[in-house]
Design an enzyme around this catalytic site. Structure first.
Site, PDB file in Angstrom:
ATOM      1  N   TRP A 263      35.939  58.627  38.400  1.00 45.65           N
ATOM      2  CA  TRP A 263      36.833  57.846  39.582  1.00 45.65           C
ATOM      3  C   TRP A 263      36.651  56.850  39.440  1.00 45.65           C
ATOM      4  CZ3 TRP A 263      40.651  57.790  42.145  1.00 45.65           C
ATOM      5  CH2 TRP A 263      40.757  57.032  43.049  1.00 45.65           C
TER       6      TRP A 263
ATOM      7  N   ARG B 262      26.276  52.585  31.774  1.00 49.25           N
ATOM      8  CA  ARG B 262      25.088  52.715  31.578  1.00 49.25           C
ATOM      9  C   ARG B 262      24.581  52.992  30.128  1.00 49.25           C
ATOM     10  NH1 ARG B 262      21.472  57.021  35.693  1.00 49.25           N
ATOM     11  NH2 ARG B 262      22.842  58.149  34.228  1.00 49.25           N
TER      12      ARG B 262
ATOM     13  N   TYR C  86      35.105  62.675  30.451  1.00 51.85           N
ATOM     14  CA  TYR C  86      35.585  62.666  31.679  1.00 51.85           C
ATOM     15  C   TYR C  86      37.215  62.852  32.182  1.00 51.85           C
ATOM     16  CZ  TYR C  86      31.053  61.891  33.201  1.00 51.85           C
ATOM     17  OH  TYR C  86      29.543  62.381  34.104  1.00 51.85           O
TER      18      TYR C  86
ATOM     19  N   LYS D 299      33.797  66.246  54.777  1.00 52.13           N
ATOM     20  CA  LYS D 299      34.620  66.757  54.446  1.00 52.13           C
ATOM     21  C   LYS D 299      34.398  67.534  52.884  1.00 52.13           C
ATOM     22  CE  LYS D 299      35.545  63.968  50.290  1.00 52.13           C
ATOM     23  NZ  LYS D 299      35.730  64.324  48.966  1.00 52.13           N
TER      24      LYS D 299
ATOM     25  N   THR E  55      40.518  68.536  49.532  1.00 52.38           N
ATOM     26  CA  THR E  55      38.864  69.070  48.799  1.00 52.38           C
ATOM     27  C   THR E  55      38.826  70.450  49.115  1.00 52.38           C
ATOM     28  OG1 THR E  55      38.035  66.521  49.103  1.00 52.38           O
ATOM     29  CG2 THR E  55      36.883  68.233  48.782  1.00 52.38           C
TER      30      THR E  55
ATOM     31  N   SER F 255      38.847  70.374  43.522  1.00 54.28           N
ATOM     32  CA  SER F 255      37.967  70.112  43.709  1.00 54.28           C
ATOM     33  C   SER F 255      36.591  70.425  43.750  1.00 54.28           C
ATOM     34  CB  SER F 255      38.103  70.688  46.098  1.00 54.28           C
ATOM     35  OG  SER F 255      37.069  70.210  46.242  1.00 54.28           O
ATOM     36  N   ARG F 256      35.419  70.148  43.518  1.00 55.46           N
ATOM     37  CA  ARG F 256      34.519  70.618  42.837  1.00 55.46           C
ATOM     38  C   ARG F 256      33.630  71.261  44.186  1.00 55.46           C
ATOM     39  NH1 ARG F 256      33.905  65.514  40.200  1.00 55.46           N
ATOM     40  NH2 ARG F 256      32.696  64.636  41.580  1.00 55.46           N
ATOM     41  N   ASN F 257      33.343  70.656  45.177  1.00 54.27           N
ATOM     42  CA  ASN F 257      33.060  71.287  46.789  1.00 54.27           C
ATOM     43  C   ASN F 257      33.448  72.888  46.650  1.00 54.27           C
ATOM     44  OD1 ASN F 257      30.948  68.724  47.386  1.00 54.27           O
ATOM     45  ND2 ASN F 257      32.494  67.851  46.538  1.00 54.27           N
TER      46      ASN F 257
ATOM     47  N   VAL G 143      28.676  66.244  39.618  1.00 53.97           N
ATOM     48  CA  VAL G 143      27.739  66.354  41.216  1.00 53.97           C
ATOM     49  C   VAL G 143      28.824  67.071  42.519  1.00 53.97           C
ATOM     50  CG1 VAL G 143      26.984  64.452  43.151  1.00 53.97           C
ATOM     51  CG2 VAL G 143      26.870  64.603  40.550  1.00 53.97           C
TER      52      VAL G 143
END
Length: 326
Positions: free
Chosen positions: A11, A30, A47, A185, A242, A248-250, A273
């Protein structure tokens, strides 16, 4: 405008690419090895492997360099929620900063604006959120987001930074509602994934989205948000995306749980994640403390915690007594 992006996930990279088409942008990663690879290849192979960077985007592993780059412009924190406090703590006291992460902070149960109030009380701070998949933004597909802050000048600065071409930025003076929408959400997307994984049909999905939106709104109003925020991009809009989008990962987490996988197995399978799994405990804690009825979220909590199978949790929802819709 000079912009600093702190975090080189999907993102953060996608928005940095969008901004770099008009502004001078530095993206901080990082890992020095990852930063070197991205600089050499002019893309984020991990990604967004198929997306080439615009010329205005530079990458560095030097945190201080990135922060200095955004000192007279805008700093965007693109880390997961778990790293928000630590990242804000390394910024100047009067920085102008927005974050992209969604959810509650583990341990404290705080939203992003509450964390910022503790760590950077003098800063102009806000959140940029909305229904958005990184891959589509990186590809230049139409997307609408909301810049929310108690500081109207900061929200307008975010508009100036990102509102261009296929990317539309709206403003809001309700960061509380925007952040609650972004956190809850994800939990509700797990619910729709479970429903789809069990083959319960499109009627059930529509019911979950609608009743989930009602739960989100109840919690938000009790926490001081404006009701109309939940009918906008960061409420209904982000929930629909989502809960139904294949990226959507969720939702994918819910699909795996419906197949009988444990939460640990499912998260390992995803490889990325799924913020809903980490926000879920806090959503339940805050709703219970505020006496807000959230049966869909409670059912998801039962499945994720292992207290009930997906099918049993659905049966318990269907056995609830009838009541008025409003």
């Amino acid at each position: 405008m000079r912009l600093a992006f702190l975090g080189a996930g999907a993102w953060g990279t996608a928005l940095a690419m969008a901004a770099a088409r008009r502004h001078d942008v530095v993206l901080w990663a990082r890992d020095p090895a990852q930063a070197g690879q991205m600089a050499a290849e002019r893309c984020n192979r991990r990604y967004l492997p198929d997306q080439r960077w615009p010329d205005g985007l530079a990458v560095t592993a030097d945190f201080e360099r990135a922060v200095a780059h955004g000192a007279e412009g805008l700093t965007i924190v693109a880390t997961p929620m778990a790293a928000l406090r630590g990242t804000l703590g390394r910024l100047p006291a009067t920085v102008r900063v927005v974050w992209l992460c969604k959810g509650f902070e583990a341990g404290t149960g705080l939203l992003g604006h509450e964390v910022a109030a503790e760590v950077l009380p003098r800063a102009a701070a806000g959140v940029l959120s909305g229904p958005s998949f990184a891959q589509e933004v990186a590809s230049g597909l139409p997307t609408a987001l909301v810049a929310a802050s108690f500081d109207a000048s900061l929200s307008q600065q975010v508009v100036e930074a990102f509102h261009h071409g296929a990317l539309r930025i709206y403003t809001s003076a309700d960061p509380v509602g925007v952040e609650i929408g972004g956190a809850v959400k994800n939990v509700l997307a797990i619910a729709t994934g479970i429903s789809d994984g069990l083959g319960l049909g499109l009627n059930a999905r529509a019911a979950l989205v609608t009743r989930g939106l009602a739960e989100m709104t109840r919690l938000g109003i009790r926490m001081g948000a404006q009701a109309e925020t939940f009918m906008g991009l960061t409420g209904l809009g982000d929930l629909v995306l989502t809960a139904t989008g294949d990226l959507s990962r969720n939702r994918k987490l819910g699909l795996l749980l419906a197949q009988g996988a444990t939460t640990e197995q499912s998260l390992s399978n995803l490889g990325h994640v799924a913020e809903g799994a980490y926000s879920l405990g806090t959503v339940i804690e805050r709703s219970r403390a505020l006496h807000v009825d959230m049966p869909v979220a409670e059912a998801v909590h039962a499945v994720v915690s292992g207290a009930a199978t997906a099918r049993v949790a659905v049966e318990q929802l269907l056995q609830r007594d009838p009541r008025p819709e409003a």
